[in-house]
Design a protein around this motif. Structure first.
Motif, PDB file in Angstrom:
ATOM      1  N   GLY A 190       0.824  -1.197   0.000  1.00 16.41           N
ATOM      2  CA  GLY A 190       0.000   0.000   0.000  1.00 16.41           C
ATOM      3  C   GLY A 190       0.862   1.253   0.000  1.00 16.41           C
ATOM      4  N   LYS A 191       0.202   2.387   0.001  1.00 16.12           N
ATOM      5  CA  LYS A 191       0.902   3.666  -0.014  1.00 16.12           C
ATOM      6  C   LYS A 191       0.357   4.557   1.084  1.00 16.12           C
ATOM      7  CE  LYS A 191       2.193   7.560  -2.966  1.00 16.12           C
ATOM      8  NZ  LYS A 191       2.107   8.170  -4.310  1.00 16.12           N
ATOM      9  N   VAL A 192       1.263   5.152   1.841  1.00 12.91           N
ATOM     10  CA  VAL A 192       0.886   6.081   2.907  1.00 12.91           C
ATOM     11  C   VAL A 192       1.472   7.447   2.549  1.00 12.91           C
ATOM     12  CG1 VAL A 192       0.933   6.579   5.368  1.00 12.91           C
ATOM     13  CG2 VAL A 192       0.943   4.206   4.585  1.00 12.91           C
ATOM     14  N   SER A 193       0.616   8.421   2.346  1.00 14.54           N
ATOM     15  CA  SER A 193       1.082   9.729   1.897  1.00 14.54           C
ATOM     16  C   SER A 193       0.821  10.813   2.944  1.00 14.54           C
ATOM     17  CB  SER A 193       0.391  10.122   0.585  1.00 14.54           C
ATOM     18  OG  SER A 193       0.780  11.434   0.200  1.00 14.54           O
ATOM     19  N   PHE A 194       1.922  11.482   3.348  1.00 11.69           N
ATOM     20  CA  PHE A 194       1.848  12.682   4.178  1.00 11.69           C
ATOM     21  C   PHE A 194       2.364  13.871   3.371  1.00 11.69           C
ATOM     22  CE2 PHE A 194       1.898   9.274   7.249  1.00 11.69           C
ATOM     23  CZ  PHE A 194       1.062   9.714   8.262  1.00 11.69           C
ATOM     24  N   ASN A 195       2.232  13.787   2.063  1.00  8.97           N
ATOM     25  CA  ASN A 195       2.749  14.817   1.176  1.00  8.97           C
ATOM     26  C   ASN A 195       2.184  16.190   1.556  1.00  8.97           C
ATOM     27  OD1 ASN A 195       2.193  16.373  -1.683  1.00  8.97           O
ATOM     28  ND2 ASN A 195       4.141  15.316  -1.656  1.00  8.97           N
ATOM     29  N   GLU A 223       5.258   2.420   0.922  1.00  9.63           N
ATOM     30  CA  GLU A 223       5.762   3.741   0.576  1.00  9.63           C
ATOM     31  C   GLU A 223       5.109   4.761   1.508  1.00  9.63           C
ATOM     32  OE1 GLU A 223       5.397   4.824  -3.488  1.00  9.63           O
ATOM     33  OE2 GLU A 223       6.309   2.989  -4.247  1.00  9.63           O
ATOM     34  N   VAL A 224       5.953   5.526   2.204  1.00  4.92           N
ATOM     35  CA  VAL A 224       5.447   6.546   3.122  1.00  4.92           C
ATOM     36  C   VAL A 224       5.970   7.893   2.639  1.00  4.92           C
ATOM     37  CG1 VAL A 224       5.265   7.296   5.503  1.00  4.92           C
ATOM     38  CG2 VAL A 224       5.519   4.872   4.999  1.00  4.92           C
ATOM     39  N   ASP A 225       5.064   8.779   2.307  1.00  3.79           N
ATOM     40  CA  ASP A 225       5.427  10.030   1.646  1.00  3.79           C
ATOM     41  C   ASP A 225       5.199  11.223   2.569  1.00  3.79           C
ATOM     42  OD1 ASP A 225       5.977  12.057  -0.083  1.00  3.79           O
ATOM     43  OD2 ASP A 225       4.365  11.641  -1.495  1.00  3.79           O
ATOM     44  N   LYS A 247      10.116   2.560   1.391  1.00  7.16           N
ATOM     45  CA  LYS A 247      10.575   3.865   0.917  1.00  7.16           C
ATOM     46  C   LYS A 247       9.897   4.937   1.753  1.00  7.16           C
ATOM     47  CE  LYS A 247      10.406   6.988  -3.069  1.00  7.16           C
ATOM     48  NZ  LYS A 247       9.920   7.146  -4.462  1.00  7.16           N
ATOM     49  N   VAL A 248      10.711   5.789   2.399  1.00 10.32           N
ATOM     50  CA  VAL A 248      10.190   6.887   3.206  1.00 10.32           C
ATOM     51  C   VAL A 248      10.759   8.189   2.638  1.00 10.32           C
ATOM     52  CG1 VAL A 248       9.919   7.828   5.510  1.00 10.32           C
ATOM     53  CG2 VAL A 248      10.134   5.364   5.216  1.00 10.32           C
ATOM     54  N   ASP A 249       9.880   9.077   2.245  1.00  6.98           N
ATOM     55  CA  ASP A 249      10.301  10.263   1.494  1.00  6.98           C
ATOM     56  C   ASP A 249       9.995  11.536   2.279  1.00  6.98           C
ATOM     57  OD1 ASP A 249      11.036  12.101  -0.368  1.00  6.98           O
ATOM     58  OD2 ASP A 249       9.640  11.459  -1.926  1.00  6.98           O
ATOM     59  N   PHE A 250      11.073  12.227   2.729  1.00  3.28           N
ATOM     60  CA  PHE A 250      10.963  13.540   3.373  1.00  3.28           C
ATOM     61  C   PHE A 250      11.523  14.635   2.453  1.00  3.28           C
ATOM     62  CE2 PHE A 250      10.723  10.865   7.141  1.00  3.28           C
ATOM     63  CZ  PHE A 250       9.838  11.542   7.967  1.00  3.28           C
ATOM     64  N   SER A 251      11.607  14.390   1.162  1.00  2.00           N
ATOM     65  CA  SER A 251      12.189  15.375   0.259  1.00  2.00           C
ATOM     66  C   SER A 251      11.381  16.679   0.292  1.00  2.00           C
ATOM     67  CB  SER A 251      12.247  14.828  -1.174  1.00  2.00           C
ATOM     68  OG  SER A 251      10.956  14.508  -1.643  1.00  2.00           O
TER      69      SER A 251
END
Length: 523
Positions: A190-195, A223-225, A247-251
């Motif tokens: 699944g995908k978890v987005s905190f964008n 994937e945690v965004d 994948k954890v993205d804090f970009s």
């Protein structure tokens, strides 16, 4: 029903033919026995027809029941959605619980129910609202925290549990969090987005600001965004979380006075991005974390007064990037007044890149760190601040300062032990103090020679490099090609001179004023 009627007609025809054949036909000798056989066949056929009819009736009943259930679920969904939009907090709370219960019961539309709960969290929200403001809703904080709690509770259930929400998507894009507990949650697929989410502290909730907890959560292939998220005060905890192939993205995230805690977290084959993130105050804590075959990427990140802590972290086959060399545009990472702490960290096979980074009044600490097979690239610019390898142990691998520029900074290897590693100091030292006091060289190489990598000279203009109490026994310390112009290199008080450093013959024949060698009797 049409099929049953057709089968009845066919069976009646077959029965009539059998009666005629067995009773009327002269070829049949025993008519009574023939009639008994015919009746038995008819009874069997009747039983088959009754079974077909019952099965057909059951299917129709089940279909009607399923249709009734679907209608009931749809009615429950409509009611819960209307409750979530109510003005009264108690009704909205009831709607949140009703929607979560519906997601448990209605597996076919579970994702839809979750999407509605997430959508509620994405709605505009002020952590400290003005009661007189238009659109103000009393009790909104409690409703939002309840939704977060419901999500966390379902993600903690085992995957085999029929009410588990693991493996589904959660979209928190642009949501505002002033608290929340997702500790122990499991994100598997699944995908978890905190964008572009906002984590904002609130004095009414807790004087320490917002707290969002992923402590001991498990991310397996998920994937945690957090890209573009804003952390202004408060904390986000990943304490003892586990990331496996995740994948954890804090970009492009912005941290202003916030705390992000990855202490004792385990990363196995995962990637953590802080590309172009901005740190102005606050901290990112990786103390005690374990990295195996993953990447942590700080390309083009900007640190102004922030602290990045890797104390006691372990790197086995992982790569840590603090450089932006692979992308167009600016290739600098700015550590203005920042602290990067690797004290007592263990590097066995990993890589750390600070190539082209800028440290202005910053501090980078490798004191007590252990290097066995790793590669550390510190080809950066240091103006003020310090780089400290106090009592670090180099038993293999490479630490490179090739092309680095030290202007007014301090470089400390006091008490360090070199036994098999290679430390390359082919750099520019301008007004710098470099301390190798009590260092022990028993194998390995400390290289000040410009010929190996970049072709530049080593410039000790006004610098002070001290080896007081150092032990040279088996290692190679190479100053061939170094330039001493007003600098200060003191080798008089070394404890052991069994394997002296290498200098150009002309330097040894006519030592410059700043080069202080031990007496010929030193050993």
């Amino acid at each position: 029903m049409e099929i049953v009627a057709l089968l009845a007609i066919i069976c009646a025809g077959i029965a009539g033919w059998l009666i005629y054949f067995l009773v009327v036909d002269d070829r049949v000798d025993n008519a009574a026995e023939a009639i008994k056989t015919t009746l038995a066949i008819l009874t069997l056929v009747g039983a088959v027809l009754a079974g077909v009819y019952a099965y057909r009736k059951q299917r129709i009943a089940e279909s009607d029941a399923h249709r009734a259930d679907a209608n009931q679920f749809a009615d429950r969904y409509t009611t819960a959605a209307e409750q979530l939009g109510h003005d009264k907090a108690a009704v909205r709370l009831a709607g949140a619980y009703a929607l979560a219960r519906l997601a448990d019961d209605w597996e076919e539309q579970r994702q839809v129910c979750i999407d509605v709960l997430c959508a509620y969290l994405r709605m505009p929200y002020q952590p400290e609202p003005d009661p007189d403001a238009p659109g103000h809703k009393e009790g909104e904080r409690e409703v939002r925290h309840t939704i977060i709690r419901l999500i966390g509770n379902h993600l903690r259930l085992p995957a085999e549990h029929r009410h588990s929400w693991q493996g589904l998507d959660f979209d928190f894009t642009e949501a505002t969090f002033d608290a929340g507990d997702l500790s122990g949650a499991v994100f598997s697929g699944g995908k978890v987005s905190f964008n572009r989410a906002v984590f904002s502290g609130s004095s009414e909730v807790d004087y320490t600001g917002a707290k969002v907890s992923f402590s001991k959560a498990k991310f397996s292939g998920a994937e945690v965004d957090f890209s573009g998220a804003e952390f202004s005060g408060g904390s986000v905890y990943f304490y003892k979380a586990e990331f496996s192939s995740a994948k954890v993205d804090f970009s492009k995230a912005k941290f202003s006075g916030a705390e992000v805690d990855f202490s004792y977290t385990e990363f196995s084959g995962s990637t953590l991005y802080f590309t172009s993130a901005e740190f102005s105050g606050g901290s990112v804590d990786f103390s005690g974390a374990k990295f195996s075959d993953g990447n942590v990427d700080f390309h083009k990140a900007e640190f102004s007064g922030a602290k990045v802590n890797f104390t006691v972290a372990e790197f086995t086959g992982s790569t840590l990037y603090f450089t932006f060399a692979e992308f167009p545009g600016s290739n600098e990472v700015d550590f203005t007044g920042a602290e990067v702490d690797f004290s007592r960290a263990v590097f066995s096979g990993g890589e750390i890149y600070f190539r082209s980074a800028k440290f202005s009044g910053a501090k980078i600490d490798f004191s007590g760190a252990k290097f066995s097979g790793s590669k550390v690239n510190l080809s950066a610019q240091f103006s003020g601040g310090s780089v400290n390898f106090y009592e670090a142990e180099f038993s293999d691998g490479t630490v490179g300062f090739t092309g680095a520029v030290f202007s007014g900074a301090e470089v400390g290897f006091s008490g360090a032990k070199f036994s098999g590693s290679k430390v390359n100091l082919d750099a520019f030292f301008i007004g710098v103090k470099a301390d190798f006091s009590r260092a022990v060289f028993s194998g390995g190489t400390v290289d000040f020679n410009n010929a190996v990598f970049s072709g530049r000279t080593v410039d000790f203009s006004g610098a002070e490099v001290g080896f007081s109490g150092a032990v040279f026994s088996g290692s190679t310390v190479d100053f061939t090609g170094a330039v001493f112009s007003g600098g200060f290199l003191d080798l008089r008080d070394v404890s052991s001179w069994a394997t002296p450093p290498r200098f150009h013959d002309q330097v040894l024949g006519h030592p410059p004023a700043g080069l202080l060698l031990p007496s010929p009797t030193a050993g």
